[in-house]
Enzyme design. Structure first.
Site, PDB file in Angstrom:
ATOM      1  N   GLY A  50       0.844  -1.187   0.000  1.00 45.95           N
ATOM      2  CA  GLY A  50       0.000   0.000   0.000  1.00 45.95           C
ATOM      3  C   GLY A  50       0.877   1.233   0.000  1.00 45.95           C
ATOM      4  N   HIS A 143      -2.377   0.804   8.901  1.00 50.68           N
ATOM      5  CA  HIS A 143      -1.021   1.323   8.655  1.00 50.68           C
ATOM      6  C   HIS A 143      -1.081   2.497   7.681  1.00 50.68           C
ATOM      7  CE1 HIS A 143       3.461   0.724   7.744  1.00 50.68           C
ATOM      8  NE2 HIS A 143       3.049   1.550   6.794  1.00 50.68           N
ATOM      9  N   GLU A 144      -1.810   2.309   6.580  1.00 47.39           N
ATOM     10  CA  GLU A 144      -1.889   3.359   5.555  1.00 47.39           C
ATOM     11  C   GLU A 144      -2.611   4.596   6.076  1.00 47.39           C
ATOM     12  OE1 GLU A 144      -0.018   3.200   3.178  1.00 47.39           O
ATOM     13  OE2 GLU A 144       0.388   1.056   3.249  1.00 47.39           O
ATOM     14  N   HIS A 147      -0.668   7.027   8.126  1.00 44.98           N
ATOM     15  CA  HIS A 147       0.145   8.002   7.382  1.00 44.98           C
ATOM     16  C   HIS A 147      -0.616   9.316   7.167  1.00 44.98           C
ATOM     17  CE1 HIS A 147       3.810   5.877   6.329  1.00 44.98           C
ATOM     18  NE2 HIS A 147       3.144   4.833   5.878  1.00 44.98           N
TER      19      HIS A 147
END
Ligand code: ZN
Length: 195
Positions: A50, A143-144, A147
């Site tokens: 990703g 996780h993405e 960001h």
């Protein structure tokens, strides 16, 4: 036209900023659609599972996912683009995975995250996506989406003894994982991903 983008690495302030929502009117614009294609191209080039827009120097709430990561909607269509994603955690249960990140090259760390979420987002046509995800998909998306809020997986490592360079990860931690996973009959390949 799509193009390969530069990946921002840890220390670059753009990775620590809260990214901005994408205005709905902007989604159909060809410049924005080209940017999505450039993100997908860049993710493939660097073999990420990703990629989030701040990782390619755009402080926007956009995430792309690898179509082979097995993250799909109910119709088994792979989720590839998430615009303005929102996550609701649905459980107190957590799963641990060794994570990596294209913005933190060369390192792996074991991170624990809630293992069931509801995802709301728009796809690249501006259509609403709403679904519940668990396991690997739930972890990658968290996780993405981190960001987009300026958070890196390193911030979430609880035990710093479970932080390693890739080579040492392969040598000292991977064999252990494979034994554990053989015992559980699951797929060890899912335990290590860069995104
Ligand atoms: Zn990352």
């Amino acid at each position: 036209m799509k193009q390969l983008l530069n990946v921002a690495r840890m220390g670059n302030p753009i990775l620590r900023r809260k990214a901005e929502e994408v205005a709905l009117a902007r989604i159909p614009e060809s410049e924005f659609q080209d940017f999505l294609d450039s993100m997908i191209l860049t993710m493939h080039e660097y073999e990420g599972v990703g990629l989030a827009a701040p990782q390619v120097h755009q402080s926007l709430r956009v995430v792309v996912l690898h179509e082979e990561a097995g993250i799909a909607n109910e119709g088994e269509q792979p989720l590839t683009v998430l615009i303005n994603p929102r996550i609701t955690v649905l459980t107190k249960d957590r799963s641990s995975m060794w994570e990596g990140c294209l913005s933190v090259p060369g390192l792996r760390g074991k991170v624990s995250r809630p293992n069931r979420i509801r995802l709301q987002a728009l796809d690249r046509a501006g259509k609403t996506i709403q679904l519940e995800l668990d396991g690997f998909a739930a972890i990658v998306i968290q996780h993405e989406c981190d960001h987009l809020d300026g958070v890196l997986f390193l911030d979430r490592i609880e035990n710093r003894q479970e932080l390693a360079f890739e080579r040492e990860f392969e040598r000292y931690f991977r064999p252990e994982l494979e034994t554990e996973f053989e015992a559980e009959g699951e797929n060890a390949a899912e335990e290590e991903e860069a995104s």
